[in-house]
Design an enzyme around this catalytic site. Structure first.
Site, PDB file in Angstrom:
ATOM      1  N   ASP A 126      -0.726 -13.816   0.363  1.00 15.43           N
ATOM      2  CA  ASP A 126      -0.944 -13.546   1.787  1.00 15.43           C
ATOM      3  C   ASP A 126      -0.887 -14.855   2.559  1.00 15.43           C
ATOM      4  O   ASP A 126      -1.233 -15.911   2.017  1.00 15.43           O
ATOM      5  CB  ASP A 126      -2.288 -12.866   2.008  1.00 15.43           C
ATOM      6  CG  ASP A 126      -2.319 -12.184   3.370  1.00 15.43           C
ATOM      7  OD1 ASP A 126      -1.917 -11.021   3.458  1.00 15.43           O
ATOM      8  OD2 ASP A 126      -2.705 -12.839   4.349  1.00 15.43           O
ATOM      9  N   TYR A 152      -5.256 -16.809  13.618  1.00 13.72           N
ATOM     10  CA  TYR A 152      -6.306 -16.235  12.753  1.00 13.72           C
ATOM     11  C   TYR A 152      -7.541 -17.131  12.707  1.00 13.72           C
ATOM     12  O   TYR A 152      -8.673 -16.651  12.749  1.00 13.72           O
ATOM     13  CB  TYR A 152      -5.769 -15.983  11.341  1.00 13.72           C
ATOM     14  CG  TYR A 152      -4.885 -14.761  11.281  1.00 13.72           C
ATOM     15  CD1 TYR A 152      -5.435 -13.488  11.203  1.00 13.72           C
ATOM     16  CD2 TYR A 152      -3.506 -14.868  11.333  1.00 13.72           C
ATOM     17  CE1 TYR A 152      -4.634 -12.364  11.171  1.00 13.72           C
ATOM     18  CE2 TYR A 152      -2.691 -13.757  11.308  1.00 13.72           C
ATOM     19  CZ  TYR A 152      -3.261 -12.496  11.227  1.00 13.72           C
ATOM     20  OH  TYR A 152      -2.472 -11.383  11.212  1.00 13.72           O
ATOM     21  N   ARG A 201       0.772  -1.240   0.000  1.00  9.93           N
ATOM     22  CA  ARG A 201       0.000   0.000   0.000  1.00  9.93           C
ATOM     23  C   ARG A 201       0.806   1.296   0.000  1.00  9.93           C
ATOM     24  O   ARG A 201       0.280   2.337  -0.367  1.00  9.93           O
ATOM     25  CB  ARG A 201      -0.958   0.005   1.194  1.00  9.93           C
ATOM     26  CG  ARG A 201      -2.097  -0.967   1.021  1.00  9.93           C
ATOM     27  CD  ARG A 201      -2.962  -1.036   2.257  1.00  9.93           C
ATOM     28  NE  ARG A 201      -2.250  -1.700   3.341  1.00  9.93           N
ATOM     29  CZ  ARG A 201      -2.815  -2.044   4.498  1.00  9.93           C
ATOM     30  NH1 ARG A 201      -4.079  -1.766   4.726  1.00  9.93           N
ATOM     31  NH2 ARG A 201      -2.107  -2.659   5.436  1.00  9.93           N
TER      32      ARG A 201
END
Ligand code: 1CP
Length: 342
Positions: free
Chosen positions: A72, A147, A27
């Site tokens: 990812d 996660y 980003r």
């Protein structure tokens, strides 16, 4: 072909210290934002032509010495049969967290070529284009487990520790399934053409050394043992892992990634024959250039006795970092580490 990074991985002499930057595609680059403006993050991860493009961006813009596959750590977890969503501005969400044996039984150990073929295709495309080595990666079993158990990102990891301490059998069953999945996934990346493999253990620093030994390390060891036949250098990055350093060395990794909380020279003294990667505080990239250069010089100097040193940040580059500061850091590393020829 620039093979400086691979030489440093093997502990061989290099003309200068190679550098790449964790999260180097992302980003903070306007070029990334442009592509990302047209697709969701998951669409981007599943479109090899776009992954190719964003992986190449920092190679051209920053002149780093290695590429890391754009993907990812959560991608192979989705392939286990969970639902993964990215909510803009909020990070990843698994709407149905894994909290009991029945939840876990629903997850599969996916065939990586079949369920994540887009990753292997990206690797094939990249190898045709790249003039620097390609790093493949996966999350370490413990970080992946957080996660799935929490249902997304966490700060306190309540559910994870609750499962570890109140239902260790379930926790270990889950770790075994994730370990199998990630080992197969990394082997497939190696087969597709990855030239080094990094295992990201972003959240393992929440464990005491003894819990690390019981709940996380054996699975990293198993994974790395399983990956030996690929012949590739393996980097284990235990974030916030200064207290786990000697134990991390028993993982079998060829290179240990270091965050910025430890002096790199002290880490090297504590390690035997293992190469190191790191370890500039990512926020140092905000310093005026002369001070940034001094800090980089200090790390290079502190790391001079390393068996091999790959320069990197101590964790991923922050999304608001000015790209020209990252470029300056790469140039400083190259300039300051250049060996004098006699
Ligand atoms: O909005 C966007 O465009 C998504 C931002 C983004 C990007 C660019 C995410 C979401 N992931 C990535 C790419 C990525 N992730 C790469 C490849 C890019 C590169 O390195 O050049 C890699 C190696 C990762 C690894 C990753 N993903 C880690 C381990 C590294 C680390 O920083 O500790 C982790 C923990 C993730 C999970 C993840 N992915 C994205 C988010 C927002 C998160 C959650 C982080 C958290 O829980 O705080």
């Amino acid at each position: 072909m620039n093979d400086t990074f691979l030489k440093a991985c093997r502990g061989e002499q290099t003309d200068y210290t190679p550098i790449w930057i964790m999260r180097q595609a992302g980003r903070y680059l306007p070029e990334y934002q442009k592509i990302r403006g047209n697709v969701t993050f998951l669409e981007l991860c599943k479109t090899p032509e776009l992954c190719l493009e964003v992986t190449l961006q920092p190679i051209d813009i920053l002149n780093v010495d290695a590429a890391i596959l754009f993907s990812d750590i959560l991608i192979p977890l989705e392939a286990m049969g969970t639902t993964l969503e990215f909510h803009e501005g909020h990070g990843p969400v698994f709407p149905t967290p894994i909290r009991n044996q029945a939840d876990l039984d629903k997850l599969i150990v996916p065939n990586p070529e079949e369920h994540t073929g887009f990753v292997m295709e990206t690797i094939t495309l990249l190898r045709k284009e790249l003039q620097v080595p390609l790093i493949g990666f996966a999350g370490a079993p413990f970080t992946c487990a957080t996660y799935l158990i929490e249902g997304g990102s966490s700060k306190v990891f309540w559910e994870t520790k609750k499962m570890m301490y109140t239902n260790p059998k379930l926790f270990h069953n889950m770790m075994r399934k994730i370990t199998k999945t990630t080992a197969l996934y990394l082997k497939a990346q190696a087969n597709a053409g990855a030239q080094a493999l990094q295992i990201f253990d972003s959240w393992v620093g929440i464990l005491s050394p003894s819990d690390f030994q019981t709940y996380a390390l054996p699975y990293v060891q198993e994974m790395i043992r399983d990956l030996q036949d690929t012949g590739l250098p393996i980097i284990y990055f235990a974030n916030n892992g200064a207290t786990l350093l000697e134990l991390s060395e028993t993982s079998g990794a060829n290179i240990l990634g270091l965050d910025w909380r430890i002096n790199i020279g002290d880490a090297i003294k504590r390690l035997g024959n293992t190469a190191v990667q790191g370890n500039l505080d990512p926020f140092s990239l905000l310093l005026p250039k002369d001070e940034l250069k001094k800090r980089i010089g200090r790390i290079l100097d502190d790391a001079k006795d390393a068996k091999g040193h790959i320069f990197n940040l101590g964790h991923g580059i922050h999304q608001f970092t000015p790209p020209d500061q990252a470029k300056a850091a790469v140039d400083f590393v190259h300039e300051l580490s250049q060996k004098q020829s006699h």
